[in-house]
Design an enzyme around this catalytic site. Sequence first.
Site, short mmCIF file in Angstrom:
data_model
loop_
_atom_site.label_atom_id
_atom_site.label_comp_id
_atom_site.label_asym_id
_atom_site.label_seq_id
_atom_site.Cartn_x
_atom_site.Cartn_y
_atom_site.Cartn_z
N ASP A 68 0.80 -1.15 -0.05
CA ASP A 68 0.15 0.06 -0.09
C ASP A 68 0.89 1.24 -0.04
OD1 ASP A 68 0.80 -0.51 2.47
OD2 ASP A 68 -0.99 0.67 3.57
N GLU A 133 0.26 -0.84 6.13
CA GLU A 133 1.01 -0.37 6.80
C GLU A 133 0.91 1.18 6.85
OE1 GLU A 133 4.88 1.50 7.71
OE2 GLU A 133 3.98 2.09 6.03
#
EC number: 3.5.1.18
Length: 377
Positions: A68, A133
Amino acid sequence: MSEVFDLTCDLISRPSVTPEDAGCQAMIAARLERVGFTCEHLHYGSVANLWATHGQGAPVLVLLGHTDVVPPGPIEAWTSDPFIPQRREGKLYGRGAADMKGSVAAFVIAAERFLVAHAGHPGTLAILLTSDEEGQAIDGVRKVAETLRQRGQGIDWCLTGEPSSSKRLGDLLRVGRRGSLSATLHVKGVQGHVAYPHQARNPIHLAVPALAALTARHWDDGDESFPSTSLQISNIHAGTGANNVIPGALEVAFNLRYNPHWSAPRLESEIVALLDQHGLDYTLHWHRSGEPFYTPEGKLRRIAREVLERFSGAPPEESTGGGTSDARFIAPLGAQCIEIGPVNASIHQVDEHVCLADLEALPDLYQLLIERLLADH
């Protein structure tokens, strides 16, 4: 250009704004399965996680990363589309180029090359990727670590590919991180007209002495491995927007970055005791992002130091500074954790980029680390 360039461009072109993965992990898993990895997709809520392993038994080396990225912000502020990778003046531009799709691509290439030469290597090589994250970090590595703990999965070493370098690739070796503890303080007052303060209770005035005491508190002096603990107020909100109304409530957000001298429960207890001294009508909501961790001197640090010196031309600085990383969820499993990645100067910024020379060197750097830890075991 090269395998790592092409794979990084493929990843950047997938707009995986947290917690989206945009197909990154499926594409990576297909590649890893072709070279013998066993891949397990772990989906929790809207978050995608990939746990890929090759080999069996100890020692277990985990390459930890995330697919991400943070939102790009206004597209018009970028020189080129953040999700259309572009090569300019020796750099690759795009959201995630440095944080951390370049490192993820390098992990994959390094693992593939390693297995060509060491198909029957001792121990286990694992790759753990998440799409959570940059966001809440609840259903990502935190949840995967809980699953691995329940399975009794041991981890000896963890290499996180976060962009840790400062000026040049390999000039910094992250050997630990401070803990992070956030809080939201709600102070109750009584709303009223500013001309009649005796009919109101101003929560700002009531809270100022307590906030002053909080910010003036000397927590510790740090040590040779960690800086001193720090408390920072990040947001304050009160009032209606009118300048003739005493607010009825105050909200204050603050964060502590703390070293191993403290634990989250001890800090919470200290802060509650301090606030109670000021007679406030308050509530306090805590969020524990992770406890501090530290990798002591040993095989992992020694090998990492030698490899980085070879690539950067000088011994790396060994540091516990910076923010948090997902390694904070792996360390409690008993793993020694380090972080090595590209230069972090442009991360989370408009026109994020990675130096092409660094990108090309990353697979070689990671492959050498894997070989020194597993093949030479």
